[in-house]
Design an enzyme around this catalytic site. Structure first.
Site, PDB file in Angstrom:
ATOM      1  CD1 TRP A  79      -1.791  -2.353   1.753  1.00  0.00           C
ATOM      2  CD2 TRP A  79      -3.173  -1.192   0.426  1.00  0.00           C
ATOM      3  NE1 TRP A  79      -2.854  -3.164   1.470  1.00  0.00           N
ATOM      4  CE2 TRP A  79      -3.734  -2.471   0.660  1.00  0.00           C
ATOM      5  CE3 TRP A  79      -3.880  -0.290  -0.363  1.00  0.00           C
ATOM      6  CZ2 TRP A  79      -4.950  -2.870   0.110  1.00  0.00           C
ATOM      7  CZ3 TRP A  79      -5.099  -0.684  -0.913  1.00  0.00           C
ATOM      8  CH2 TRP A  79      -5.618  -1.963  -0.670  1.00  0.00           C
ATOM      9  CE  LYS A 112      -9.446   1.236  -0.509  1.00  0.00           C
ATOM     10  NZ  LYS A 112      -9.777   1.979   0.735  1.00  0.00           N
ATOM     11  CG  ASP A 326     -34.372   3.251  -9.673  1.00  0.00           C
ATOM     12  OD1 ASP A 326     -35.465   2.894  -9.225  1.00  0.00           O
ATOM     13  OD2 ASP A 326     -33.686   4.155  -9.170  1.00  0.00           O
ATOM     14  CD  GLU A 380     -39.103   3.619 -10.505  1.00  0.00           C
ATOM     15  OE1 GLU A 380     -39.615   3.660  -9.379  1.00  0.00           O
ATOM     16  OE2 GLU A 380     -38.112   4.300 -10.825  1.00  0.00           O
TER      17      GLU A 380
END
Length: 666
Positions: A79, A112, A326, A380
């Site tokens: 990291w 990350k 949605d 929707e």
């Protein structure tokens, strides 16, 4: 345009309709460079961006035009930022790239980005990450290297959904088991999918697939759009679920969220590289005022690339058969539809529409059907925007279906506000078949929306606390008898009038008790109310199995009429004073008595002459009714000289109070 020819009332707005259509054509031409390649080829971003294993090692790419430096950090370098894992920038595109040898990264490791920009820095998950995992101890999310040695081998490579009718089982993987925990893809595939097949549904609509930081958001606050939620298992286990569903004849529709994104910065796209507007609108339009989320800037080509690639990714990589989009209303209008009434056509063409979002929806439907011409798309949408489920070439948006959101609202309002003796068949009949002639809909009595904390399911509104104390067979109260009867009648009325599909939320078919409340601080992080208690419907001593058995038989009757959704609905009779409604579809006749107190003997209807058999009766004892009518009796029409030339006769029935019957011409 086609939709105007079919609806002359749209004629004053034809220029606006054509303008939207032409805008989408112009953008399509721009994105494909005048047709040099297809829209599907444009939407291959997921194959380019993100972390990928290649024959000579690894390649990582990210679009972050505002960044000044990007390092990849993870298990592989403790990291720590190192030169070996520092990305290089393409000045022209704003893309960052890192090539690594084979041994630099291993499958399963976590990683990350460390992103720098003028005046700041941050730890970020790549926007295109295809696997994101939450640490169970810290709750922190990280991307995960995912490149298993043996990729999933599909058993079914091509699937053709059944759509006449489309019978959808709306479901959530995590809450799909009896145990008080988060369920898995494998548990759903092994334990719930067989139930759905047995019950007669031919499609599942899965919620909360895209990774989301907060479980209780029901999957609607998405952080990683290309990552299937790791709460439920691995990507291969999701693929196995889709594969087994296809093998059983079940289409798999994904509830996709492109209407907004979670505000989180470390997990999501909220501030990927120091520019909070990289993916989202600026100013007042950036944040959704009701959802505490961020609104995509559909006017940016890079955002279109991201979202269109997302559509293709789920189709290609996971073999989904389509999407339920949605929050479409929120996308269509600058106001997100909040506080607007939409009383006339002018309300859809008064300049408050987001043309960029409209263009995206048209492009998305074009792309999806280009990638898979059998794919299904459902909108929707609550405002009633004309043309939403009409073909793009006719001036529509290109969705295959739109949700008939008026129907659950109507049933809830009726149950809440009207005494049973005031239920009017004419009003009911109008509402369950109220739709545009050229648009197919998905009808439903209730979805997950009505099952959440703060709302009530139909069974809970009807029976309330008696569900806990008087749902054992032989101990029913009058309230329970009424609730069971109306639960069946409401469902039968809704499904009998469909023109496209029918939807039921997981467990509602058997009257699942209580509400849905996801684990949170306020309930001690309990999963007690975020599960489905299948033991209730499996228990022959409880009334739940009456409702489950009825639902199964109801679907079988609907499917027995070939091409059901293409058969016209022909009213036979309605009388609001008697509270009687009768209509036919093909060889089926549906008769409803909504009266709570009046049963009728020899109630007559003019129908095509012949004999009719009862194929479903809500009042049958096997479905928790009283069994007042003898359903084994064959019903013959009586001759009437006035209607002989029309080949019609009188069909006379005994119709008990608060019941419905379906007959089929023999």
């Amino acid at each position: 345009m086609g939709i105007v020819k079919r609806d002359p009332y749209l004629a004053p707005y034809e220029s606006a309709i054509k303008g939207r259509h032409d805008h989408a054509l112009w953008k399509l031409n721009q994105l494909t460079q005048g047709g040099k390649f297809s829209l599907s080829e444009f939407a291959n971003g997921y194959q380019y961006y993100g972390l990928h294993h290649e024959s000579d090692g690894w390649i990582f790419r990210e679009w972050a035009p505002n960044a000044t430096d990007i390092y990849l950090v993870g298990d592989f370098n403790n990291w720590q930022e190192t030169i070996a894992y520092k990305c290089k920038r393409d000045v022209d595109t704003g893309d960052w790239e890192l090539r690594l040898p084979e041994d630099a990264i291993q499958h399963g490791q976590f990683y990350k980005m460390h992103v720098y920009w003028n005046g700041g820095k941050g730890e970020r998950i790549p926007a295109w990450a295809q696997r994101v995992v939450q640490d169970p101890q810290t709750g922190i999310f990280s991307a995960q290297v995912w490149s298993p040695n043996a990729p999933y081998v599909w058993k079914i490579n091509s699937f053709n959904p059944q759509t006449s009718p489309l019978l959808i089982y709306e479901c959530h993987i995590g809450m799909g088991q009896d145990a008080e925990k988060v369920g898995t893809y494998n548990e759903f595939r092994e334990k719930v999918l067989p139930r759905i097949v047995k019950d007669g549904y031919n499609a599942i609509q899965i919620m909360a697939i895209q990774e989301h930081p907060y479980y209780g958001s029901f999957g609607y606050h998405v952080s990683s759009f290309f990552a299937p939620s790791s709460r439920f298992g691995t990507p291969e286990e999701l693929k196995a679920l889709v594969d087994d569903a296809h093998e059983a004849g079940i289409a798999v529709i994904m509830d996709i969220v492109h209407s907004h994104a979670v505000k989180n910065e470390m997990e999501g796209l909220g501030n990927l590289a120091g520019d909070p507007n990289q993916f989202f609108y600026s100013g007042e339009r950036r944040e959704h005022p009701a959802w505490d989320s961020l609104c995509f800037d559909y006017g940016k080509d890079e955002v279109l690339h991201f979202l269109l690639s997302n559509c293709k990714y789920w189709l290609e990589e996971f073999h989904f058969d389509g999407f339920r989009f949605d929050g479409v209303t929120s996308m269509l209008y600058y106001s997100h539809g909040l506080g607007e009434s939409f009383c006339n056509y002018g309300d859809y063409f008064n300049g408050h529409e987001d043309d960029n979002a409209i263009c995206y929806l048209m492009l998305a439907n074009t792309l999806i059907h280009e990638v898979n011409n059998r794919a299904l798309t459902i909108a929707e949408e609550v405002s009633g925007m004309p043309g939403l489920a009409a073909e793009f070439k006719d001036g529509g948006y290109g969705f295959d279906y739109r949700m008939a959101m008026n129907i659950p609202d109507y049933w809830i309002k009726t149950i809440k506000e009207l005494p049973d003796e005031d239920w009017k068949p004419s009003s009911i009949f109008w509402e369950i078949k109220n739709r545009r002639i050229d648009e197919k809909t998905i009808s439903y009595c209730e979805s997950h929306d009505q099952a959440l904390v703060g709302d009530k399911t139909i069974i809970f509104r009807l029976v309330d606390a008696d569900m806990y104390w008087h749902f054992r067979i032989g101990d029913e109260t009058e309230r329970v008898h009424r609730g069971i009867a109306l639960h069946k009648i409401v469902r039968l009325a809704t499904i009998s009038a469909i023109n496209g599909g029918y939807l039921n939320f997981m467990g509602n078919e058997f009257g699942h008790p209580e509400w849905i409340d996801f684990p949170r601080a306020g309930n001690g992080w309990s999963c007690k109310y975020a599960r489905r208690q299948w033991n209730l419907v499996d228990n022959p001593e409880l009334c739940y199995h009456y409702l489950g058995d009825f639902d199964r038989n109801m679907l079988a009757v609907i499917k027995s009429e070939h091409g059901f959704t293409d058969t016209p609905i022909e009213e036979i009779w309605h009388n609001d004073n008697d509270q009687i409604l009768a209509f036919s579809r093909g060889e089926l006749i549906f008769v409803f008595n909504f009266s709570p107190s009046h049963s009728y003997s020899d109630y007559g209807f003019l129908v095509p002459e012949g004999s009719y058999a009862v194929v479903l009766n809500t009042d049958a004892k096997e479905f928790g009714g009283f069994g007042f009518a003898d359903d084994s009796v064959e019903h013959f029409t009586n001759v009437d000289p006035l209607y002989t030339k029309q080949h019609k006769g009188w069909l006379k029935l005994y119709i008990p109070a608060r019941s419905a019957v379906v007959l089929k011409k023999k």
